[in-house]
Design an enzyme around this catalytic site. Structure first.
Site, mmCIF file in Angstrom:
data_model
loop_
_atom_site.group_PDB
_atom_site.id
_atom_site.type_symbol
_atom_site.label_atom_id
_atom_site.label_comp_id
_atom_site.label_asym_id
_atom_site.label_seq_id
_atom_site.Cartn_x
_atom_site.Cartn_y
_atom_site.Cartn_z
ATOM 1 N N ASP A 38 0.855 -1.181 0.000
ATOM 2 C CA ASP A 38 0.000 0.000 0.000
ATOM 3 C C ASP A 38 0.890 1.229 0.000
ATOM 4 O OD1 ASP A 38 -2.734 1.229 0.275
ATOM 5 O OD2 ASP A 38 -1.814 2.048 2.082
ATOM 6 N N GLU B 181 0.939 5.713 0.547
ATOM 7 C CA GLU B 181 0.309 6.992 0.877
ATOM 8 C C GLU B 181 1.008 8.054 0.053
ATOM 9 O OE1 GLU B 181 -2.377 7.079 2.533
ATOM 10 O OE2 GLU B 181 -2.298 5.069 3.404
ATOM 11 N N GLU C 259 -5.703 18.257 2.366
ATOM 12 C CA GLU C 259 -6.617 17.144 2.093
ATOM 13 C C GLU C 259 -5.910 15.802 2.285
ATOM 14 O OE1 GLU C 259 -7.858 20.762 -0.130
ATOM 15 O OE2 GLU C 259 -5.975 19.597 -0.032
ATOM 16 N N HIS D 261 -5.185 6.352 7.773
ATOM 17 C CA HIS D 261 -4.542 5.471 6.807
ATOM 18 C C HIS D 261 -3.046 5.400 7.107
ATOM 19 C CE1 HIS D 261 -7.747 5.108 3.577
ATOM 20 N NE2 HIS D 261 -8.291 5.906 4.485
ATOM 21 N N ASP E 190 -2.253 -0.802 6.587
ATOM 22 C CA ASP E 190 -3.233 -1.108 5.537
ATOM 23 C C ASP E 190 -2.802 -2.322 4.711
ATOM 24 O OD1 ASP E 190 -4.684 0.990 6.459
ATOM 25 O OD2 ASP E 190 -4.572 2.205 4.640
#
Length: 230
Positions: free
Chosen positions: A7, A9, A52, A150, A155
């Site tokens: 995963d 980010e 965000e 997250h 994750d």
């Protein structure tokens, strides 16, 4: 078979639009079982973190300011993933950023033939349902209590469990007996164990009953006769 569940980010949704990878987490599976081997790195993106994106993963400019650039972790990452298939949720997104960063370092892209997309698998297996990682964890009874924000490694670990379930694995919520340890007796225990055979039932034939009656009739003053007369 070795597989890597991973995963990422990022600072946003588009590598071509200037966004960069800021975290990557990888989990090794062997025959759909987590081995305990992982790879994890935070990466300095070299650009400000949009609010965000910060609200999703909580990785601030200050936190990432002393982290290595992707080019500083790429060797260890490539050594870890090797040539194994790579599993991700909405895998096109993660592959886009991974290959974008590899291209920036002058490294070959990871072939899309190695890509396994759990989102696509989930859509086929559970049509019409929610297919987010949270929703799939809830469906399969996978603990989400540690997931406040997250995080790439967490994750990836959760996704590894989901992937096993999606592909017909352990079926956590059913509590299958195969998870229980198998107790095997030692040779010494086997030698002392008493074998009990079930009782065998016998029935006398008509001829045997006739011979028995003739035998009894020839006995003089049998005890049962005296008892009956008394």
């Amino acid at each position: 078979m070795r597989e890597i569940v991973f995963d990422t980010e990022t600072t946003g949704l588009s590598f071509s639009g200037g966004d960069r990878l800021v975290e990557i987490g990888c989990v090794e599976l062997h025959n759909r079982v987590m081995t305990g081997r992982t790879f994890h790195a935070y990466v300095n993106p070299g650009r400000p973190m949009p609010i965000e994106a910060f609200n999703v993963h909580g990785l601030s400019d200050r936190f990432l300011s002393d982290k290595p650039g992707f080019h500083e972790v790429v060797e260890e990452l490539l050594e870890f993933i090797g040539d194994s298939p790579m599993v991700a949720h909405n895998a096109g997104f993660d592959f886009g950023f991974l290959n974008g960063e590899l291209g920036q370092c002058g490294r070959p892209h990871v072939s899309l033939e190695r890509m396994v997309d759990t989102l696509g698998i989930a859509r086929v297996k559970h049509p019409g349902a929610k297919h987010t990682l949270d929703a799939l964890c809830s469906r399969y009874g996978i603990d989400l209590s540690q997931r406040a924000l997250h995080g790439a490694l967490l994750d990836a670990q959760l996704l590894a469990q989901v992937y096993v379930e999606l592909t017909g694995g352990r079926q956590i919520t059913l509590g299958l007996a195969v998870d229980a340890p198998v107790m095997r007796e030692t040779p010494a225990e086997a030698s002392t164990r008493v074998h009990v055979r079930p009782a065998r039932l016998f029935a006398a034939s008509d001829a045997e009953l006739a011979r028995h009656a003739a035998f009894l009739s020839g006995m003089e003053e049998p005890l049962w006769g005296n008892a009956a007369s008394g």
